[in-house]
Design an enzyme around this catalytic site. Sequence first.
Site, PDB file in Angstrom:
ATOM      1  N   GLU A  12       0.810  -1.224   0.000  1.00 38.74           N
ATOM      2  CA  GLU A  12       0.000   0.000   0.000  1.00 38.74           C
ATOM      3  C   GLU A  12       0.844   1.275   0.000  1.00 38.74           C
ATOM      4  O   GLU A  12       0.345   2.332  -0.363  1.00 38.74           O
ATOM      5  CB  GLU A  12      -0.980  -0.032   1.194  1.00 38.74           C
ATOM      6  CG  GLU A  12      -2.068  -1.087   0.994  1.00 38.74           C
ATOM      7  CD  GLU A  12      -2.966  -1.294   2.201  1.00 38.74           C
ATOM      8  OE1 GLU A  12      -4.153  -1.594   1.997  1.00 38.74           O
ATOM      9  OE2 GLU A  12      -2.494  -1.192   3.353  1.00 38.74           O
ATOM     10  N   ASP A 196     -11.826  -6.531  -3.275  1.00 39.26           N
ATOM     11  CA  ASP A 196     -12.657  -7.749  -3.184  1.00 39.26           C
ATOM     12  C   ASP A 196     -14.039  -7.368  -2.683  1.00 39.26           C
ATOM     13  O   ASP A 196     -14.285  -6.208  -2.363  1.00 39.26           O
ATOM     14  CB  ASP A 196     -12.013  -8.770  -2.235  1.00 39.26           C
ATOM     15  CG  ASP A 196     -11.824  -8.195  -0.832  1.00 39.26           C
ATOM     16  OD1 ASP A 196     -10.744  -7.619  -0.575  1.00 39.26           O
ATOM     17  OD2 ASP A 196     -12.768  -8.270  -0.018  1.00 39.26           O
TER      18      ASP A 196
END
Length: 231
Positions: A12, A196
């Site tokens: 990230e 997701d």
Amino acid sequence: MKLAIMGAMPEEIEPLLEFFGGYETVVYASNKYYKVNYKGTDIVIAYSKIGKVNSTITASVMIQKFGCEKLLFSGVAGAVCDTLKVGDLVVATKLAQHDLDISAFGHPYGYVPEGSVFEEADKGLIEIAKEVAKEKGIDLKDGIIVTGDQFVCDVERKNWIAKTFEASALEMEGASVAVTCNALGVPFFILRAISDAADMDASFSFDEFLETSAKVSADFVIRMVDKIIDA
Ligand code: 4EZ
């Protein structure tokens, strides 16, 4: 002004370190903090490791040790509403801890005495994000993001969370960062790109899209940094 940019996982923040380059590494409280200067502004970048406790430590260190005055979080999340698809960007208007439960005493989920269910994100930073999105033609959604110490990969749990908190997305750090920043009076901003749908395929989808979605989020945060600095 000193800025903090944090994520939870190496993936990230990697696009951020690559973009800003030439950083100095400081090890503190079992974590690494990367210091850069960008256009005359000091920025501290770090990934906290996953979860509410780790993200609380990192946000707190960035503010209390490094003196950061604004905090931006960049990362990925599971979608819990139908309008968010993999790769979509969502900014938190407010955040709650979906796994905080003293409902046995009649309290609402996410609530503890002297606290509040929701922590509001900084409106000024959200406004800057909306301007960036408009200028660059990026579809940026906003909504409630909820946080818990669990990777949600179950439709029943996901639907319960979505309904209970009217949430759009879920992850494992946002609300704890929010509590920390609000307690210390530091404006914060939580951005997530969807990896997701928090369902039975979530772990596979997460593995497949972590890197690409993390980059979508990081690229947007970089544009926000430009706008914050130029303001
Ligand atoms: C936590 N992050 C996931 C970390 C997973 C695996 C080694 C975001 C996230 C998430 N959190 C993406 N999808 C999620 C989901 N379905 N549930 C919880 O912030 C680490």
